[in-house]
Scaffold this motif. Structure first.
Motif, PDB file in Angstrom:
ATOM      1  N   MET A   1      46.577  31.824  49.480  1.00  0.00           N
ATOM      2  CA  MET A   1      45.574  31.037  48.784  1.00  0.00           C
ATOM      3  C   MET A   1      45.323  31.646  47.409  1.00  0.00           C
ATOM      4  O   MET A   1      45.225  32.853  47.262  1.00  0.00           O
ATOM      5  N   LYS A   2      45.228  30.785  46.425  1.00  0.00           N
ATOM      6  CA  LYS A   2      44.939  31.215  45.063  1.00  0.00           C
ATOM      7  C   LYS A   2      43.525  31.797  45.008  1.00  0.00           C
ATOM      8  O   LYS A   2      42.597  31.220  45.585  1.00  0.00           O
ATOM      9  N   PRO A   3      43.334  32.932  44.331  1.00  0.00           N
ATOM     10  CA  PRO A   3      41.988  33.530  44.271  1.00  0.00           C
ATOM     11  C   PRO A   3      40.990  32.638  43.530  1.00  0.00           C
ATOM     12  O   PRO A   3      41.357  31.939  42.589  1.00  0.00           O
ATOM     13  N   PHE A   4      39.758  32.702  43.973  1.00  0.00           N
ATOM     14  CA  PHE A   4      38.672  32.065  43.244  1.00  0.00           C
ATOM     15  C   PHE A   4      38.372  32.917  42.011  1.00  0.00           C
ATOM     16  O   PHE A   4      38.337  34.148  42.094  1.00  0.00           O
ATOM     17  N   GLN A   5      38.157  32.269  40.886  1.00  0.00           N
ATOM     18  CA  GLN A   5      37.804  32.959  39.645  1.00  0.00           C
ATOM     19  C   GLN A   5      36.282  32.953  39.524  1.00  0.00           C
ATOM     20  O   GLN A   5      35.678  31.897  39.336  1.00  0.00           O
ATOM     21  N   LEU A   6      35.670  34.126  39.650  1.00  0.00           N
ATOM     22  CA  LEU A   6      34.215  34.242  39.555  1.00  0.00           C
ATOM     23  C   LEU A   6      33.840  34.961  38.268  1.00  0.00           C
ATOM     24  O   LEU A   6      34.467  35.958  37.903  1.00  0.00           O
ATOM     25  N   THR A   7      32.838  34.445  37.593  1.00  0.00           N
ATOM     26  CA  THR A   7      32.287  35.108  36.419  1.00  0.00           C
ATOM     27  C   THR A   7      30.813  35.326  36.674  1.00  0.00           C
ATOM     28  O   THR A   7      30.065  34.366  36.908  1.00  0.00           O
TER      29      THR A   7
ATOM     30  N   VAL B   1      36.886  38.747  40.108  1.00  0.00           N
ATOM     31  CA  VAL B   1      35.534  38.771  39.552  1.00  0.00           C
ATOM     32  C   VAL B   1      35.554  39.390  38.161  1.00  0.00           C
ATOM     33  O   VAL B   1      36.091  40.476  37.958  1.00  0.00           O
ATOM     34  N   ALA B   2      34.957  38.672  37.226  1.00  0.00           N
ATOM     35  CA  ALA B   2      34.777  39.185  35.870  1.00  0.00           C
ATOM     36  C   ALA B   2      33.284  39.180  35.568  1.00  0.00           C
ATOM     37  O   ALA B   2      32.548  38.318  36.060  1.00  0.00           O
ATOM     38  N   GLU B   3      32.853  40.153  34.800  1.00  0.00           N
ATOM     39  CA  GLU B   3      31.463  40.181  34.354  1.00  0.00           C
ATOM     40  C   GLU B   3      31.427  39.814  32.876  1.00  0.00           C
ATOM     41  O   GLU B   3      32.291  40.229  32.108  1.00  0.00           O
TER      42      GLU B   3
ATOM     43  N   LEU C   1      26.277  32.774  38.310  1.00  0.00           N
ATOM     44  CA  LEU C   1      27.644  32.912  38.791  1.00  0.00           C
ATOM     45  C   LEU C   1      28.391  31.604  38.594  1.00  0.00           C
ATOM     46  O   LEU C   1      27.932  30.548  39.036  1.00  0.00           O
ATOM     47  N   HIS C   2      29.515  31.697  37.903  1.00  0.00           N
ATOM     48  CA  HIS C   2      30.422  30.562  37.778  1.00  0.00           C
ATOM     49  C   HIS C   2      31.573  30.781  38.748  1.00  0.00           C
ATOM     50  O   HIS C   2      32.059  31.912  38.895  1.00  0.00           O
ATOM     51  N   VAL C   3      31.998  29.721  39.400  1.00  0.00           N
ATOM     52  CA  VAL C   3      33.150  29.766  40.299  1.00  0.00           C
ATOM     53  C   VAL C   3      34.176  28.772  39.764  1.00  0.00           C
ATOM     54  O   VAL C   3      33.867  27.592  39.598  1.00  0.00           O
TER      55      VAL C   3
ATOM     56  N   ARG D   1      29.181  32.221  50.620  1.00  0.00           N
ATOM     57  CA  ARG D   1      30.223  31.996  51.625  1.00  0.00           C
ATOM     58  C   ARG D   1      30.367  30.499  51.936  1.00  0.00           C
ATOM     59  O   ARG D   1      31.481  29.986  52.024  1.00  0.00           O
ATOM     60  N   ARG D   2      29.267  29.801  52.097  1.00  0.00           N
ATOM     61  CA  ARG D   2      29.310  28.358  52.376  1.00  0.00           C
ATOM     62  C   ARG D   2      29.957  27.604  51.199  1.00  0.00           C
ATOM     63  O   ARG D   2      30.789  26.720  51.399  1.00  0.00           O
ATOM     64  N   TYR D   3      29.559  27.974  49.989  1.00  0.00           N
ATOM     65  CA  TYR D   3      30.100  27.330  48.785  1.00  0.00           C
ATOM     66  C   TYR D   3      31.618  27.519  48.712  1.00  0.00           C
ATOM     67  O   TYR D   3      32.362  26.562  48.482  1.00  0.00           O
ATOM     68  N   LEU D   4      32.077  28.770  48.919  1.00  0.00           N
ATOM     69  CA  LEU D   4      33.507  29.050  48.827  1.00  0.00           C
ATOM     70  C   LEU D   4      34.283  28.361  49.947  1.00  0.00           C
ATOM     71  O   LEU D   4      35.406  27.879  49.731  1.00  0.00           O
ATOM     72  N   GLU D   5      33.699  28.300  51.132  1.00  0.00           N
ATOM     73  CA  GLU D   5      34.370  27.623  52.240  1.00  0.00           C
ATOM     74  C   GLU D   5      34.543  26.137  51.935  1.00  0.00           C
ATOM     75  O   GLU D   5      35.613  25.562  52.164  1.00  0.00           O
TER      76      GLU D   5
END
Length: 87
Positions: A1-7, A35-37, A57-59, A75-79
């Protein structure tokens, strides 16, 4: 699975932001995350938008959470995103 990009939009001295970082680390054990800050003080427009709202947080480039980021919400959002995205 492609990683989620979180800022994570943050700044020095943001104690609420510091509380989010362990949450991201725990969630990252279940979901692939990059994850990027982003320091809001480095961009006037973003600072004006978020100075009183961080942590934000941006996803995958979309604003997902503002001010409060609970582990179970993330967790619910990412699922939900995982089930709808095509890799």
């Amino acid at each position: 699975m492609k990683p989620f990009q979180l800022t994570l939009f943050t700044k020095d001295g943001c104690t609420l932001c510091d509380k989010v970082k362990p949450i991201l680390a725990r969630v990252g054990q279940t979901y692939p995350l990059e994850v990027a800050e982003f320091d809001i003080t480095t961009d006037e427009e973003i600072y004006t938008k978020y100075w009183d709202k961080i942590p934000v947080l941006h996803v995958d480039g979309e604003e997902a959470f503002v001010s409060k980021i609970a582990e179970h919400w993330l967790r619910r959002y990412l699922e939900e995103k995982r089930q709808t995205r095509a890799d």
